[in-house]
Write a protein that holds these residues in place. Structure first.
Motif, PDB file in Angstrom:
ATOM      1  N   ARG A 183      34.532  44.276  43.485  1.00  0.00           N
ATOM      2  CA  ARG A 183      33.766  44.410  44.515  1.00  0.00           C
ATOM      3  C   ARG A 183      34.273  44.489  45.674  1.00  0.00           C
ATOM      4  O   ARG A 183      35.189  43.713  46.164  1.00  0.00           O
ATOM      5  CB  ARG A 183      32.321  43.702  44.307  1.00  0.00           C
ATOM      6  CG  ARG A 183      31.231  44.693  44.356  1.00  0.00           C
ATOM      7  CD  ARG A 183      30.018  43.854  44.232  1.00  0.00           C
ATOM      8  NE  ARG A 183      29.202  43.372  45.483  1.00  0.00           N
ATOM      9  CZ  ARG A 183      28.317  42.499  45.681  1.00  0.00           C
ATOM     10  NH1 ARG A 183      27.775  41.964  44.466  1.00  0.00           N
ATOM     11  NH2 ARG A 183      27.782  41.970  46.618  1.00  0.00           N
ATOM     12  N   VAL A 184      34.171  45.498  46.592  1.00  0.00           N
ATOM     13  CA  VAL A 184      34.792  45.640  47.944  1.00  0.00           C
ATOM     14  C   VAL A 184      33.728  45.896  49.076  1.00  0.00           C
ATOM     15  O   VAL A 184      32.779  46.463  48.721  1.00  0.00           O
ATOM     16  CB  VAL A 184      36.098  46.743  47.989  1.00  0.00           C
ATOM     17  CG1 VAL A 184      37.189  46.200  46.997  1.00  0.00           C
ATOM     18  CG2 VAL A 184      35.409  48.086  47.853  1.00  0.00           C
ATOM     19  N   PRO A 185      34.000  45.522  50.321  1.00  0.00           N
ATOM     20  CA  PRO A 185      33.103  45.747  51.086  1.00  0.00           C
ATOM     21  C   PRO A 185      33.416  47.408  51.526  1.00  0.00           C
ATOM     22  O   PRO A 185      34.527  47.971  51.661  1.00  0.00           O
ATOM     23  CB  PRO A 185      33.493  45.122  52.360  1.00  0.00           C
ATOM     24  CG  PRO A 185      34.893  44.622  52.365  1.00  0.00           C
ATOM     25  CD  PRO A 185      35.153  44.694  50.828  1.00  0.00           C
ATOM     26  N   MET A 186      32.429  47.975  51.925  1.00  0.00           N
ATOM     27  CA  MET A 186      32.525  49.534  52.592  1.00  0.00           C
ATOM     28  C   MET A 186      31.340  49.790  53.662  1.00  0.00           C
ATOM     29  O   MET A 186      30.225  49.458  53.426  1.00  0.00           O
ATOM     30  CB  MET A 186      32.444  50.792  51.756  1.00  0.00           C
ATOM     31  CG  MET A 186      32.927  51.901  52.283  1.00  0.00           C
ATOM     32  SD  MET A 186      33.426  53.110  50.978  1.00  0.00           S
ATOM     33  CE  MET A 186      32.032  53.528  50.091  1.00  0.00           C
ATOM     34  N   MET A 187      31.815  49.975  54.684  1.00  0.00           N
ATOM     35  CA  MET A 187      30.787  50.373  55.787  1.00  0.00           C
ATOM     36  C   MET A 187      31.235  51.731  56.668  1.00  0.00           C
ATOM     37  O   MET A 187      32.264  51.652  56.858  1.00  0.00           O
ATOM     38  CB  MET A 187      30.773  49.216  56.894  1.00  0.00           C
ATOM     39  CG  MET A 187      30.093  47.865  56.225  1.00  0.00           C
ATOM     40  SD  MET A 187      29.998  46.438  57.675  1.00  0.00           S
ATOM     41  CE  MET A 187      31.473  46.388  58.454  1.00  0.00           C
ATOM     42  N   LEU A 188      30.141  52.498  56.566  1.00  0.00           N
ATOM     43  CA  LEU A 188      30.518  53.838  57.342  1.00  0.00           C
ATOM     44  C   LEU A 188      29.711  54.036  58.457  1.00  0.00           C
ATOM     45  O   LEU A 188      28.139  53.874  58.292  1.00  0.00           O
ATOM     46  CB  LEU A 188      30.185  54.918  56.264  1.00  0.00           C
ATOM     47  CG  LEU A 188      30.382  56.475  56.625  1.00  0.00           C
ATOM     48  CD1 LEU A 188      31.897  56.736  57.202  1.00  0.00           C
ATOM     49  CD2 LEU A 188      29.939  57.459  55.565  1.00  0.00           C
ATOM     50  N   CYS A 189      30.280  54.513  59.628  1.00  0.00           N
ATOM     51  CA  CYS A 189      29.327  54.579  60.990  1.00  0.00           C
ATOM     52  C   CYS A 189      29.700  56.039  61.163  1.00  0.00           C
ATOM     53  O   CYS A 189      30.912  56.325  61.560  1.00  0.00           O
ATOM     54  CB  CYS A 189      30.018  53.598  61.780  1.00  0.00           C
ATOM     55  SG  CYS A 189      29.151  53.889  63.685  1.00  0.00           S
ATOM     56  N   ALA A 190      28.848  56.974  61.553  1.00  0.00           N
ATOM     57  CA  ALA A 190      29.187  58.337  61.703  1.00  0.00           C
ATOM     58  C   ALA A 190      27.699  58.992  62.391  1.00  0.00           C
ATOM     59  O   ALA A 190      26.862  58.432  61.795  1.00  0.00           O
ATOM     60  CB  ALA A 190      29.366  59.105  60.073  1.00  0.00           C
TER      61      ALA A 190
END
Length: 502
Positions: free
Chosen positions: A311-318
């Protein structure tokens, strides 16, 4: 913005369970917490393969290792496989990389127009495993437990020197982009090697975790015989018998790991601050290649489908995406089609052969029902392993081992293998059919063996006699920097200032 700028912040070996909804509250990570407040946070994001080079090739291309051929840390990334850098560059973007991507082979660009640093790991075939020699441990490059027994404080290290350089080059590039000499939209990938072991941290970050309550794993170490077959292979590959791991070793290793998250937070803060001060706007993606077990159940590093590793972190700001928490399982192979959709770039020509799915609809509140797939065929394996995560379940299959089925809602630490229980026979059969429809494991195994055998021949041949390395050599043309006599000093000073006239 019709063609928005894109900033990708990638880290190495960051455990996604520490990011249940952005960084855990107890982590000293103010810049990542600030970014999380602006982002869609994907709690259940998985790597395509829990190892550096396979995970990164898949992240860039949207394809699993069985398609890319990047099975391990010494497998060549094919030059004809389009990456997000190719798609964006073809559509008119500047594409630039500062930092690690662990490309193996003579192509060290893979769609990037510019690289600002060399890589931290070798680009040749020297780290090739060998399925013909099951159980063989290649001592000079395999992980061992010295990263754990040697954990502690240092003011500099090989990895700190590298990431300091990565961050410096990235901030300088953002300044350069702000000057506007190239009017194309840009995609800048900044890829760090921390918090990857060795577990060594600077004192200022180490001291942040003096009273940390999370310095022991939630699941203590098990005796060797209690582990599943693949975990035992990982222990053997990591040379566990030659090390005595104490509770203090574990505390120091985890403390240094958390400290290096704070180190990265500072670096990322510098980059985001530079972006803001130069008045540039960009889509921002934060992601890791894979995780780290951090001593849970006695396992360290990666190479397994257990949550800490996979499991990995993922964050998306768009623009247009409201900040929110998303629990649906996704993959970092979804990055390539996601970035293309956000940039208005078509992948139609290769979409039928792309495993990744755009996350734009899901990020905006839509639904996704397809499973997330993972593969592993590198060191500590003797045959390929595959995994599917769908809903609350994770199913793991290897031709050499008993099947594994876990209910991650009831059993988040994956301690109860439901594949052995009659009550879950129907669920097990469903996942077994899904794996059979997706993979031919005999063919997968044969392709891995063929690749390994070929690479051993090529590596040994190229090391005999004069050696020409594939490692990327960053070119700095000093005669085109600062002030030289073929330039007009007034023009140089005016063009290099940002902002002008204030």
């Amino acid at each position: 913005m019709s063609q928005p700028n894109i900033l990708i912040l990638m880290v190495d070996q960051l455990n996604g369970t520490l990011f249940p909804d952005g960084p855990a509250e107890w982590l000293h990570a103010p810049n990542l917490k600030k970014l999380a407040a602006r982002s869609v946070r994907f709690e259940n994001c998985y790597t395509a393969s829990p190892l550096c080079a396979p995970g990164r090739a898949s992240f860039m291309s949207g394809q699993l290792p069985s398609v890319t051929g990047v099975y391990d840390n010494a497998a060549e990334f094919p030059s004809d496989l389009p990456t997000y850098a190719h798609h964006l560059r073809r559509a008119g973007y500047q594409t630039c990389l500062s930092g690690k991507m662990h490309f193996v082979g003579p192509d060290q660009m893979h769609g990037f127009e510019e690289r600002l640093t060399t890589d931290i790991y070798p680009a040749d075939f020297g780290w090739t495993p060998d399925y013909r020699k099951p159980g063989e441990r290649i001592d000079w490059w395999y992980h061992n437990m010295g990263s754990v027994t040697g954990a502690g404080i240092a003011e500099t290290s090989n990895q700190m020197e590298y990431d300091d350089e990565v961050a410096f080059n990235a901030t300088q590039k953002i300044y350069d982009l702000a000057r506007g000499r190239d009017t194309r939209p840009w995609c800048l990938t900044v890829s760090f090697t921390h918090p990857h072991d060795p577990y060594v941290a600077r004192r200022k970050y180490w001291d942040l975790y003096e009273d940390c309550e999370h310095l022991q794993p939630e699941v203590p170490a098990m005796v060797y015989e209690e582990h599943d077959a693949h975990s035992r292979r990982i222990f053997d590959a990591n040379d566990w018998r030659n090390f005595e791991i104490t509770d203090e070793d574990i505390r120091r290793s985890r403390r240094a790991y958390f400290a290096n998250i704070s180190y990265l937070d500072d670096k990322i803060g510098e980059i985001l601050d530079t972006l803001e001060r130069t008045r540039q706007e960009a889509i921002i993606l934060f992601v890791s290649d894979h995780g780290d077990m951090l001593g849970e159940r006695g396992l360290w590093f990666k190479m397994t489908f257990f949550e800490g590793s996979a499991r990995v972190p993922m964050m998306l700001c768009a623009p247009g995406l409201e900040p929110r928490h998303e629990e649906t399982p996704v993959s970092n192979i979804d990055v390539c089609p996601t970035l293309c959709e956000l940039a208005g770039v078509s992948m139609e020509e290769v979409l039928p052969w792309t495993a990744g799915e755009s996350l734009v609809s899901l990020a905006a509140g839509g639904e996704r029902t397809s499973p997330v797939a993972m593969e592993y065929a590198a060191e500590a394996s003797n045959a390929p392993l595959v995994s599917l995560r769908q809903g609350r379940y994770k199913y793991n299959r290897c031709a050499l081992d008993p099947d594994q089925l876990f209910d991650l809602e009831d059993d988040p630490h994956e301690l109860r293998n439901l594949a052995k229980e009659e009550a879950y026979a129907e669920t097990l059969a469903m996942f077994s059919r899904m794996v059979a429809d997706r993979w031919d494991l005999d063919r997968f195994d044969a392709e891995v063996r063929r690749s390994q055998a070929r690479r051993w021949i090529v590596y040994e041949a190229l090391r005999n006699g004069s050696y020409f390395p594939w490692d990327y050599q960053p070119l700095k043309v000093a005669s085109e920097r600062f002030m030289r006599n073929h330039m007009d000093l007034n023009v140089v000073e005016e063009n290099q200032r940002f902002p002008r006239g204030e």
